[in-house]
Design a protein around this motif. Sequence first.
Motif, PDB file in Angstrom:
ATOM      1  N   ALA A  47       0.827  -1.207   0.000  1.00  0.00           N
ATOM      2  CA  ALA A  47       0.000   0.000   0.000  1.00  0.00           C
ATOM      3  C   ALA A  47       0.860   1.255   0.000  1.00  0.00           C
ATOM      4  O   ALA A  47       0.621   2.187  -0.787  1.00  0.00           O
ATOM      5  CB  ALA A  47      -0.937  -0.009   1.206  1.00  0.00           C
ATOM      6  N   VAL A  48       1.865   1.284   0.882  1.00  0.00           N
ATOM      7  CA  VAL A  48       2.749   2.459   0.974  1.00  0.00           C
ATOM      8  C   VAL A  48       3.453   2.696  -0.361  1.00  0.00           C
ATOM      9  O   VAL A  48       3.452   3.812  -0.891  1.00  0.00           O
ATOM     10  CB  VAL A  48       3.779   2.278   2.120  1.00  0.00           C
ATOM     11  CG1 VAL A  48       4.881   3.313   2.035  1.00  0.00           C
ATOM     12  CG2 VAL A  48       3.087   2.346   3.473  1.00  0.00           C
ATOM     13  N   LEU A  49       4.060   1.671  -0.904  1.00  0.00           N
ATOM     14  CA  LEU A  49       4.801   1.820  -2.158  1.00  0.00           C
ATOM     15  C   LEU A  49       3.880   1.942  -3.363  1.00  0.00           C
ATOM     16  O   LEU A  49       4.218   2.614  -4.340  1.00  0.00           O
ATOM     17  CB  LEU A  49       5.770   0.648  -2.329  1.00  0.00           C
ATOM     18  CG  LEU A  49       6.880   0.600  -1.283  1.00  0.00           C
ATOM     19  CD1 LEU A  49       7.689  -0.682  -1.435  1.00  0.00           C
ATOM     20  CD2 LEU A  49       7.769   1.818  -1.349  1.00  0.00           C
ATOM     21  N   GLY A  50       2.697   1.321  -3.295  1.00  0.00           N
ATOM     22  CA  GLY A  50       1.734   1.436  -4.391  1.00  0.00           C
ATOM     23  C   GLY A  50       1.266   2.862  -4.599  1.00  0.00           C
ATOM     24  O   GLY A  50       1.046   3.296  -5.740  1.00  0.00           O
ATOM     25  N   ILE A  51       1.146   3.623  -3.525  1.00  0.00           N
ATOM     26  CA  ILE A  51       0.764   5.031  -3.647  1.00  0.00           C
ATOM     27  C   ILE A  51       1.862   5.809  -4.363  1.00  0.00           C
ATOM     28  O   ILE A  51       1.588   6.623  -5.247  1.00  0.00           O
ATOM     29  CB  ILE A  51       0.437   5.629  -2.265  1.00  0.00           C
ATOM     30  CG1 ILE A  51      -0.868   5.015  -1.750  1.00  0.00           C
ATOM     31  CG2 ILE A  51       0.341   7.155  -2.318  1.00  0.00           C
ATOM     32  CD1 ILE A  51      -1.193   5.343  -0.314  1.00  0.00           C
ATOM     33  N   TYR A  52       3.121   5.538  -3.982  1.00  0.00           N
ATOM     34  CA  TYR A  52       4.231   6.185  -4.685  1.00  0.00           C
ATOM     35  C   TYR A  52       4.203   5.845  -6.178  1.00  0.00           C
ATOM     36  O   TYR A  52       4.259   6.718  -7.037  1.00  0.00           O
ATOM     37  CB  TYR A  52       5.586   5.711  -4.139  1.00  0.00           C
ATOM     38  CG  TYR A  52       6.045   6.334  -2.854  1.00  0.00           C
ATOM     39  CD1 TYR A  52       6.210   7.702  -2.729  1.00  0.00           C
ATOM     40  CD2 TYR A  52       6.365   5.534  -1.766  1.00  0.00           C
ATOM     41  CE1 TYR A  52       6.669   8.263  -1.552  1.00  0.00           C
ATOM     42  CE2 TYR A  52       6.831   6.076  -0.577  1.00  0.00           C
ATOM     43  CZ  TYR A  52       6.980   7.447  -0.477  1.00  0.00           C
ATOM     44  OH  TYR A  52       7.438   7.991   0.689  1.00  0.00           O
ATOM     45  N   VAL A  53       4.134   4.564  -6.476  1.00  0.00           N
ATOM     46  CA  VAL A  53       4.184   4.113  -7.862  1.00  0.00           C
ATOM     47  C   VAL A  53       2.997   4.660  -8.654  1.00  0.00           C
ATOM     48  O   VAL A  53       3.160   5.141  -9.779  1.00  0.00           O
ATOM     49  CB  VAL A  53       4.256   2.569  -7.948  1.00  0.00           C
ATOM     50  CG1 VAL A  53       4.089   2.081  -9.381  1.00  0.00           C
ATOM     51  CG2 VAL A  53       5.565   2.071  -7.373  1.00  0.00           C
ATOM     52  N   GLY A  54       1.817   4.620  -8.062  1.00  0.00           N
ATOM     53  CA  GLY A  54       0.640   5.148  -8.748  1.00  0.00           C
ATOM     54  C   GLY A  54       0.791   6.620  -9.099  1.00  0.00           C
ATOM     55  O   GLY A  54       0.488   7.047 -10.223  1.00  0.00           O
ATOM     56  N   ALA A  55       1.275   7.405  -8.148  1.00  0.00           N
ATOM     57  CA  ALA A  55       1.472   8.836  -8.406  1.00  0.00           C
ATOM     58  C   ALA A  55       2.558   9.047  -9.462  1.00  0.00           C
ATOM     59  O   ALA A  55       2.419   9.907 -10.350  1.00  0.00           O
ATOM     60  CB  ALA A  55       1.838   9.556  -7.109  1.00  0.00           C
ATOM     61  N   LEU A  56       3.619   8.269  -9.383  1.00  0.00           N
ATOM     62  CA  LEU A  56       4.707   8.428 -10.353  1.00  0.00           C
ATOM     63  C   LEU A  56       4.287   8.034 -11.765  1.00  0.00           C
ATOM     64  O   LEU A  56       4.755   8.631 -12.741  1.00  0.00           O
ATOM     65  CB  LEU A  56       5.929   7.625  -9.896  1.00  0.00           C
ATOM     66  CG  LEU A  56       6.614   8.171  -8.643  1.00  0.00           C
ATOM     67  CD1 LEU A  56       7.703   7.209  -8.172  1.00  0.00           C
ATOM     68  CD2 LEU A  56       7.172   9.565  -8.859  1.00  0.00           C
ATOM     69  N   ILE A  57       3.395   7.072 -11.897  1.00  0.00           N
ATOM     70  CA  ILE A  57       2.902   6.688 -13.223  1.00  0.00           C
ATOM     71  C   ILE A  57       2.083   7.830 -13.828  1.00  0.00           C
ATOM     72  O   ILE A  57       2.235   8.158 -15.010  1.00  0.00           O
ATOM     73  CB  ILE A  57       2.071   5.388 -13.155  1.00  0.00           C
ATOM     74  CG1 ILE A  57       2.952   4.201 -12.767  1.00  0.00           C
ATOM     75  CG2 ILE A  57       1.328   5.122 -14.465  1.00  0.00           C
ATOM     76  CD1 ILE A  57       4.078   3.881 -13.721  1.00  0.00           C
ATOM     77  N   VAL A  58       1.237   8.466 -13.026  1.00  0.00           N
ATOM     78  CA  VAL A  58       0.473   9.615 -13.529  1.00  0.00           C
ATOM     79  C   VAL A  58       1.424  10.755 -13.892  1.00  0.00           C
ATOM     80  O   VAL A  58       1.251  11.421 -14.922  1.00  0.00           O
ATOM     81  CB  VAL A  58      -0.592  10.076 -12.506  1.00  0.00           C
ATOM     82  CG1 VAL A  58      -1.272  11.352 -12.960  1.00  0.00           C
ATOM     83  CG2 VAL A  58      -1.629   8.979 -12.295  1.00  0.00           C
ATOM     84  N   LEU A  59       2.449  10.972 -13.072  1.00  0.00           N
ATOM     85  CA  LEU A  59       3.431  12.014 -13.392  1.00  0.00           C
ATOM     86  C   LEU A  59       4.191  11.679 -14.674  1.00  0.00           C
ATOM     87  O   LEU A  59       4.461  12.565 -15.493  1.00  0.00           O
ATOM     88  CB  LEU A  59       4.404  12.200 -12.228  1.00  0.00           C
ATOM     89  CG  LEU A  59       3.823  12.888 -10.996  1.00  0.00           C
ATOM     90  CD1 LEU A  59       4.820  12.839  -9.837  1.00  0.00           C
ATOM     91  CD2 LEU A  59       3.429  14.327 -11.297  1.00  0.00           C
TER      92      LEU A  59
END
Length: 134
Positions: free
Chosen positions: A66-78
Amino acid sequence: MTMAIILAAVLGGAYGFGADRLAARWPVHEDGSVRGMDWRTVAVVLGSAASFALLAGRWSDPLDLAVLGIYVGALIVLLATDLDQKLLPDLITFPLMAYALVVLVLELNPVLAGKSQVLIADGDLTALLAAVAA
């Protein structure tokens, strides 16, 4: 475990497709156009699928994911908005910085797990040095 990685890749690819379609529309282009699917769509879908598959392959704890998924999700949109418009929207970057600080203070970052806690935590020092270097 293999099934979890495959599922993460499929869901990651779908998320990447959604991120690309979002980036084609938001932030609104100066000329009001909406970009069609092209090489950027393929790049974001494949990058997102690979990122989520690698995440699922490396971590299995739900909190870590969950913690890393939020990072990855935001970075994919960026990634998608950067490829489309050469922009990194503040609407994503500012909350992501606050999130990173909260994760650091609460010691929830699995990447920094296992660092010793002498005076200033090695994990905190590592994170601060990485932030300054970036």
